[in-house]
Design an enzyme around this catalytic site. Sequence first.
Site, PDB file in Angstrom:
ATOM      1  N   ASP A   1       0.828  -1.203   0.000  1.00 54.02           N
ATOM      2  CA  ASP A   1       0.000   0.000   0.000  1.00 54.02           C
ATOM      3  C   ASP A   1       0.865   1.256   0.000  1.00 54.02           C
ATOM      4  O   ASP A   1       1.818   1.364   0.791  1.00 54.02           O
ATOM      5  CB  ASP A   1      -0.879   0.041   1.258  1.00 54.02           C
ATOM      6  CG  ASP A   1      -2.226  -0.611   1.062  1.00 54.02           C
ATOM      7  OD1 ASP A   1      -2.716  -0.628  -0.076  1.00 54.02           O
ATOM      8  OD2 ASP A   1      -2.793  -1.098   2.054  1.00 54.02           O
TER       9      ASP A   1
ATOM     10  N   GLU B   1      -5.573   3.895  -3.203  1.00 59.83           N
ATOM     11  CA  GLU B   1      -6.997   4.086  -2.987  1.00 59.83           C
ATOM     12  C   GLU B   1      -7.509   5.263  -3.806  1.00 59.83           C
ATOM     13  O   GLU B   1      -6.961   6.360  -3.737  1.00 59.83           O
ATOM     14  CB  GLU B   1      -7.277   4.341  -1.502  1.00 59.83           C
ATOM     15  CG  GLU B   1      -6.962   3.162  -0.598  1.00 59.83           C
ATOM     16  CD  GLU B   1      -7.323   3.441   0.859  1.00 59.83           C
ATOM     17  OE1 GLU B   1      -7.965   4.485   1.129  1.00 59.83           O
ATOM     18  OE2 GLU B   1      -6.970   2.627   1.723  1.00 59.83           O
TER      19      GLU B   1
ATOM     20  N   GLU C   1     -13.850  -2.779  -1.672  1.00 57.58           N
ATOM     21  CA  GLU C   1     -14.067  -2.955  -0.231  1.00 57.58           C
ATOM     22  C   GLU C   1     -15.446  -2.476   0.190  1.00 57.58           C
ATOM     23  O   GLU C   1     -15.842  -1.352  -0.094  1.00 57.58           O
ATOM     24  CB  GLU C   1     -12.997  -2.200   0.570  1.00 57.58           C
ATOM     25  CG  GLU C   1     -13.146  -2.368   2.068  1.00 57.58           C
ATOM     26  CD  GLU C   1     -11.956  -1.883   2.870  1.00 57.58           C
ATOM     27  OE1 GLU C   1     -12.024  -1.944   4.116  1.00 57.58           O
ATOM     28  OE2 GLU C   1     -10.964  -1.439   2.268  1.00 57.58           O
TER      29      GLU C   1
END
Length: 272
Positions: free
Chosen positions: A91, A123, A190
Amino acid sequence: MSVAKKEYKRITVKSLIEMKANEEKISMLTSYDFTMAQIVDKAGIDVILVGDSASNVMAGHETTLPITLDQMIYHACGVIRAVRRALVVVDLPFGSYQSDPKEALRSSIRIMKESGAHAVKMEGGSEIKESIKRILKAGIPVMGHLGLTPQSIYKFGTYTVRAKEEYEAQKLKEDALMLEKIGCFSIVLEKVPAKLAEEVAKSVNIPVIGIGAGSGVDGQVLVAHDMLGMNKEFSPKFLRRYADLESIMTEAVQNYNEDVKAKQFPNEKEQY
């Protein structure tokens, strides 16, 4: 006639796309250190995510926001040294890519060079398009992440299911298509409705890996510590615990403590 499952000695981004094409589900778990990664890799997991969830799991923070790029690289280094088969994705932490594509590229290069990781995860959708493109142009594989994006928790104010409203669902679908078009090799979805997640997975040729996104996607990811029952305080609907390590470990530590206090450890066979 069923297609024989292909055995992969090493998982690559190409492997994952082949797995989707062959309708073989993709398994993904987090790891943040050498020992856990070694176990996860030997168990046959396809993708290991060095997640910014280390901020919660390893450091005890309330959110993923505090973890730094240096800390992510530290965790990734230990994981890489353990892995022989899995694809390792790291990440990009909060603040290392959102504001400036050049900064995003610098952060990604540091992760790849200093840890030896195989890909990065980011993200967001259209709002970080230029950052993703800059990283991809440098030859660094990117995994997207849509739906609930924990780095934006203070924007949303809650960890509830995302994209239940039509406008948000439409943006998610458009972002997924955009991520595929610009070159991302996969997408994490998610905490979105299962029907929407399945629709997204069918709309793209790259793998869609879900967490709280139902069974109609191409693979699943969980935080290893949650799946192993090391953290009983976290109990979302999507989590299935495959062990109760918190109880097992607590009992083991208590037994050790009692043996030390009772002068039963070490015994004669455990001495030199």
